[in-house]
Design a protein around this motif. Structure first.
Motif, mmCIF file in Angstrom:
data_model
loop_
_atom_site.group_PDB
_atom_site.id
_atom_site.type_symbol
_atom_site.label_atom_id
_atom_site.label_comp_id
_atom_site.label_asym_id
_atom_site.label_seq_id
_atom_site.Cartn_x
_atom_site.Cartn_y
_atom_site.Cartn_z
ATOM 1 N N ARG A 17 0.850 -1.189 0.000
ATOM 2 C CA ARG A 17 0.000 0.000 0.000
ATOM 3 C C ARG A 17 0.880 1.231 0.000
ATOM 4 N NH1 ARG A 17 -4.902 1.573 4.172
ATOM 5 N NH2 ARG A 17 -4.932 3.799 3.705
ATOM 6 N N TYR A 18 0.450 2.238 -0.759
ATOM 7 C CA TYR A 18 1.218 3.475 -0.882
ATOM 8 C C TYR A 18 0.280 4.651 -0.644
ATOM 9 C CZ TYR A 18 4.355 0.212 -3.162
ATOM 10 O OH TYR A 18 5.142 -0.872 -3.424
ATOM 11 N N ASP A 19 0.773 5.680 0.048
ATOM 12 C CA ASP A 19 -0.041 6.852 0.366
ATOM 13 C C ASP A 19 0.587 8.093 -0.259
ATOM 14 O OD1 ASP A 19 -1.914 5.514 2.075
ATOM 15 O OD2 ASP A 19 -0.285 5.341 3.537
ATOM 16 N N GLY A 20 -0.282 9.016 -0.679
ATOM 17 C CA GLY A 20 0.197 10.274 -1.245
ATOM 18 C C GLY A 20 -0.943 11.234 -1.439
ATOM 19 N N GLU A 21 -0.629 12.462 -1.834
ATOM 20 C CA GLU A 21 -1.642 13.494 -2.046
ATOM 21 C C GLU A 21 -2.248 13.367 -3.449
ATOM 22 O OE1 GLU A 21 -2.739 15.656 0.127
ATOM 23 O OE2 GLU A 21 -1.412 14.893 1.691
ATOM 24 N N ARG A 22 -3.560 13.541 -3.538
ATOM 25 C CA ARG A 22 -4.233 13.490 -4.828
ATOM 26 C C ARG A 22 -3.675 14.521 -5.800
ATOM 27 N NH1 ARG A 22 -9.157 11.361 -6.150
ATOM 28 N NH2 ARG A 22 -9.665 11.069 -3.956
ATOM 29 N N ALA A 23 -3.285 15.680 -5.278
ATOM 30 C CA ALA A 23 -2.762 16.737 -6.145
ATOM 31 C C ALA A 23 -1.447 16.333 -6.805
ATOM 32 C CB ALA A 23 -2.567 18.028 -5.342
ATOM 33 N N GLN A 24 -0.747 15.374 -6.194
ATOM 34 C CA GLN A 24 0.529 14.911 -6.741
ATOM 35 C C GLN A 24 0.364 13.500 -7.343
ATOM 36 O OE1 GLN A 24 3.315 16.824 -6.849
ATOM 37 N NE2 GLN A 24 2.012 18.455 -6.024
ATOM 38 N N LEU A 25 -0.731 13.322 -8.054
ATOM 39 C CA LEU A 25 -1.100 11.995 -8.531
ATOM 40 C C LEU A 25 -0.002 11.350 -9.373
ATOM 41 C CD1 LEU A 25 -3.229 9.769 -8.892
ATOM 42 C CD2 LEU A 25 -4.106 11.038 -10.859
ATOM 43 N N PHE A 26 0.597 12.123 -10.278
ATOM 44 C CA PHE A 26 1.549 11.522 -11.201
ATOM 45 C C PHE A 26 2.902 11.291 -10.546
ATOM 46 C CE2 PHE A 26 -1.561 13.783 -13.856
ATOM 47 C CZ PHE A 26 -2.126 12.659 -14.459
ATOM 48 N N VAL A 27 3.241 12.121 -9.586
ATOM 49 C CA VAL A 27 4.453 11.865 -8.807
ATOM 50 C C VAL A 27 4.270 10.569 -8.021
ATOM 51 C CG1 VAL A 27 5.912 12.710 -6.923
ATOM 52 C CG2 VAL A 27 5.033 14.311 -8.651
ATOM 53 N N LEU A 28 3.078 10.408 -7.436
ATOM 54 C CA LEU A 28 2.777 9.187 -6.696
ATOM 55 C C LEU A 28 2.811 7.970 -7.615
ATOM 56 C CD1 LEU A 28 1.832 7.717 -4.136
ATOM 57 C CD2 LEU A 28 -0.522 8.292 -4.768
ATOM 58 N N GLN A 29 2.277 8.132 -8.830
ATOM 59 C CA GLN A 29 2.276 7.019 -9.785
ATOM 60 C C GLN A 29 3.705 6.555 -10.065
ATOM 61 O OE1 GLN A 29 -0.130 6.664 -13.693
ATOM 62 N NE2 GLN A 29 1.854 7.476 -14.319
ATOM 63 N N ASP A 30 4.605 7.494 -10.328
ATOM 64 C CA ASP A 30 5.998 7.121 -10.583
ATOM 65 C C ASP A 30 6.606 6.413 -9.376
ATOM 66 O OD1 ASP A 30 5.836 8.204 -13.086
ATOM 67 O OD2 ASP A 30 6.742 10.126 -12.535
ATOM 68 N N LYS A 31 6.267 6.909 -8.192
ATOM 69 C CA LYS A 31 6.787 6.297 -6.957
ATOM 70 C C LYS A 31 6.308 4.858 -6.846
ATOM 71 C CE LYS A 31 6.375 6.679 -1.907
ATOM 72 N NZ LYS A 31 5.735 7.429 -0.794
ATOM 73 N N VAL A 32 5.021 4.631 -7.129
ATOM 74 C CA VAL A 32 4.453 3.296 -7.012
ATOM 75 C C VAL A 32 5.094 2.358 -8.041
ATOM 76 C CG1 VAL A 32 2.344 1.923 -7.283
ATOM 77 C CG2 VAL A 32 2.280 4.100 -6.041
ATOM 78 N N VAL A 33 5.210 2.829 -9.288
ATOM 79 C CA VAL A 33 5.814 1.998 -10.333
ATOM 80 C C VAL A 33 7.227 1.594 -9.939
ATOM 81 C CG1 VAL A 33 6.676 1.992 -12.707
ATOM 82 C CG2 VAL A 33 4.386 2.870 -12.212
ATOM 83 N N ASN A 34 8.010 2.551 -9.522
ATOM 84 C CA ASN A 34 9.394 2.255 -9.150
ATOM 85 C C ASN A 34 9.471 1.308 -7.953
ATOM 86 O OD1 ASN A 34 10.525 3.822 -11.177
ATOM 87 N ND2 ASN A 34 10.406 5.691 -9.947
ATOM 88 N N ALA A 35 8.564 1.505 -6.986
ATOM 89 C CA ALA A 35 8.569 0.649 -5.801
ATOM 90 C C ALA A 35 8.202 -0.784 -6.160
ATOM 91 C CB ALA A 35 7.600 1.197 -4.748
ATOM 92 N N ILE A 36 7.201 -0.938 -7.050
ATOM 93 C CA ILE A 36 6.775 -2.279 -7.446
ATOM 94 C C ILE A 36 7.888 -2.974 -8.222
ATOM 95 C CG2 ILE A 36 5.182 -3.554 -8.944
ATOM 96 C CD1 ILE A 36 3.044 -1.494 -8.170
ATOM 97 N N VAL A 37 8.486 -2.243 -9.154
ATOM 98 C CA VAL A 37 9.575 -2.812 -9.946
ATOM 99 C C VAL A 37 10.712 -3.260 -9.033
ATOM 100 C CG1 VAL A 37 11.381 -2.249 -11.614
ATOM 101 C CG2 VAL A 37 9.016 -1.607 -12.079
ATOM 102 N N SER A 38 11.018 -2.425 -8.049
ATOM 103 C CA SER A 38 12.089 -2.762 -7.110
ATOM 104 C C SER A 38 11.716 -3.964 -6.247
ATOM 105 C CB SER A 38 12.388 -1.554 -6.220
ATOM 106 O OG SER A 38 13.361 -1.877 -5.255
ATOM 107 N N ALA A 39 10.476 -3.968 -5.749
ATOM 108 C CA ALA A 39 10.045 -5.058 -4.871
ATOM 109 C C ALA A 39 10.032 -6.397 -5.591
ATOM 110 C CB ALA A 39 8.660 -4.752 -4.310
ATOM 111 N N LEU A 40 9.689 -6.373 -6.857
ATOM 112 C CA LEU A 40 9.614 -7.615 -7.621
ATOM 113 C C LEU A 40 10.943 -7.958 -8.284
ATOM 114 C CD1 LEU A 40 6.129 -7.144 -9.327
ATOM 115 C CD2 LEU A 40 6.691 -8.370 -7.236
ATOM 116 N N ASN A 41 11.917 -7.071 -8.126
ATOM 117 C CA ASN A 41 13.239 -7.292 -8.715
ATOM 118 C C ASN A 41 13.156 -7.463 -10.225
ATOM 119 O OD1 ASN A 41 16.009 -7.491 -8.634
ATOM 120 N ND2 ASN A 41 16.001 -9.713 -8.340
ATOM 121 N N VAL A 42 12.355 -6.603 -10.856
ATOM 122 C CA VAL A 42 12.160 -6.642 -12.306
ATOM 123 C C VAL A 42 13.090 -5.625 -12.948
ATOM 124 C CG1 VAL A 42 10.530 -6.191 -14.165
ATOM 125 C CG2 VAL A 42 9.776 -7.383 -12.116
ATOM 126 N N ARG A 43 13.726 -6.023 -14.053
ATOM 127 C CA ARG A 43 14.565 -5.075 -14.781
ATOM 128 C C ARG A 43 13.872 -4.760 -16.096
ATOM 129 N NH1 ARG A 43 19.019 -4.709 -18.277
ATOM 130 N NH2 ARG A 43 19.073 -6.949 -18.695
#
Length: 424
Positions: A17-43
């Motif tokens: 689960r990831y938390d962030g401000e609605r106003a920063q939706l796209f910044v949050l999206q990038d954060k989530v993508v990067n976190a998922i990629v890192s967590a799954l060890n995907v290159r």
């Protein structure tokens, strides 16, 4: 909330689960993508990383309109294609730099053209409010607008466009480029399946569409059509029947499925089922013709399909865009076994082949050209604008062609080469 589910078992593999401000939706999206990629060890490959960063518009309303349009496109019917174009038009109006939306619009127009040229009727294009020439023009305009986006979607459309021109080598090249660019995007494999199956390699077509299905477990029913066609083209008629029955149940409005299913029934000696499927196809086209004749604007031309009224017959199998005659004849034979009539009254009026005329290959056409044989281009203007044979005379089949006009180009006892819209 983000979850990874094993689609074959339904088991949750990973969640966070990831938390962030609605106003920063796209910044949050990038954060989530990067976190998922890192967590799954995907290159991610460079192409996939670029695709992720440019995937969506920064305008949430444009993104929503795109998603609605894409969902309607995947539903795969003339009615939902019309809905798709309305939503994608809105996406482009909201964000004129939305390259993915332009590519999706090109995909819808090209898909409508491909279906219409196969089933001869014209309802898919007419549902979009355009004629054949306008649809071709819209494909090219939107592809040019999306040219900076070398995504799997753009390349899939390029592959489909090449197929419509019988350029199978280019179709395969574009599909393989899409896979190289984004190996986890099913669109490239769908394009490869179409190009391989229609190009004479159904085994490769089957492998490609099965790979697309694994990559997208919630795949659209269009994948079932390509799966069934690949099986049919390889001579696996009973397997094709089973897959196409499922495809027809999910989407009874896709004319192409009914044609191949009827042929598959013919080969497995289920003649009553074949005739019932042919009757369903005829009834579907009759309903659409009636609806069209009641509501069509007077100035909207149906394109070449307006010249081909009446029941579907074995003659119209010539419209199927197979590379090799044997693949087309397999489909025709299955339909013949299933009871499709050889020809109807409209085939005598406007034949798809002409007695005494010979279909020539590109190499034979080049030899005729070098010998100075007269060439008459009878295609629509939009096709000619794409490209034409130097020195050819333009006599549009619908507006300019006549015996008198032809006599001004060539004497009756001379050879003449016609450049037409893929008729065989």
């Amino acid at each position: 909330n983000a979850q990874l589910i094993d689609a074959t078992t339904g088991r949750s593999v990973w969640a966070d689960r990831y938390d962030g401000e609605r106003a920063q939706l796209f910044v949050l999206q990038d954060k989530v993508v990067n976190a998922i990629v890192s967590a799954l060890n995907v290159r991610l490959s460079e192409g996939e990383h670029t695709a992720v960063t440019r995937m969506d518009s920064a305008n949430p309303r444009a993104r929503e309109a795109f998603l609605r349009g894409w969902a309607a496109y995947r539903d795969n019917s003339p009615e939902t294609f019309a809905q798709a174009i309305r939503h994608l038009d809105e996406a482009v109006q909201l964000d004129q730099g939305y390259l993915r939306a332009y590519a999706a619009r090109a995909a819808v127009y090209q898909a409508a053209l491909a279906r219409d040229f196969t089933v001869r009727f014209g309802e898919w294009t007419r549902s979009l409010g355009v004629n054949t020439d306008d649809a071709i023009r819209n494909v090219l305009i939107n592809l040019r607008a999306a040219a900076r986006d070398r995504s799997a979607l753009t390349l899939q459309v390029e592959s489909q466009l090449a197929l419509s021109r019988n350029d199978f080598d280019r179709a395969l090249a574009a599909a393989n480029e899409a896979i190289l660019l984004a190996p986890n995007d099913p669109l490239g494999y769908e394009a490869l399946s179409a190009a391989s199956t229609l190009g004479g390699d159904p085994a490769a077509g089957r492998r490609a569409i099965e790979r697309a299905m694994r990559l997208d477990p919630g795949y659209p029913n269009e994948y079932l059509f390509w799966h069934g066609l690949a099986m049919f083209s390889a001579g696996d008629f009973d397997d094709a029947r089973a897959v196409l029955e499922r495809a027809a149940a999910l989407n009874p409005g896709d004319d192409r499925i009914l044609i191949v299913l009827a042929a598959a029934y013919g080969f497995v000696n289920r003649f009553d089922d074949s005739q019932a499927t042919i009757a369903s196809f005829d009834a579907l086209q009759n309903r659409r013709e009636d609806a069209w004749s009641r509501g069509a604007p007077g100035d909207l031309v149906a394109g070449i399909h307006g010249h081909l009224p009446g029941r579907y017959t074995l003659t119209q199998v010539d419209l199927w865009p197979f590379r090799y005659v044997a693949d087309r004849e397999r489909l025709r034979e299955g339909l013949r076994l299933g009871g499709l009539p050889p020809m109807g009254p409209q085939d005598n009026q406007i034949p798809l082949t002409v007695d005494g005329a010979t279909t020539v290959s590109i190499e034979e056409a080049r030899e005729l050209f070098e010998r100075g044989v007269a060439i008459v281009d009878v295609r629509g203007l939009s096709d000619r604008n794409i490209g034409y044979i130097p020195g050819s005379t333009f006599l549009n089949l619908q507006t300019q062609f006549s015996e008198a006009a032809l006599r001004r180009v060539v004497d009756p006892d001379q050879e003449v080469l016609f450049h037409c819209e893929g008729m065989r």
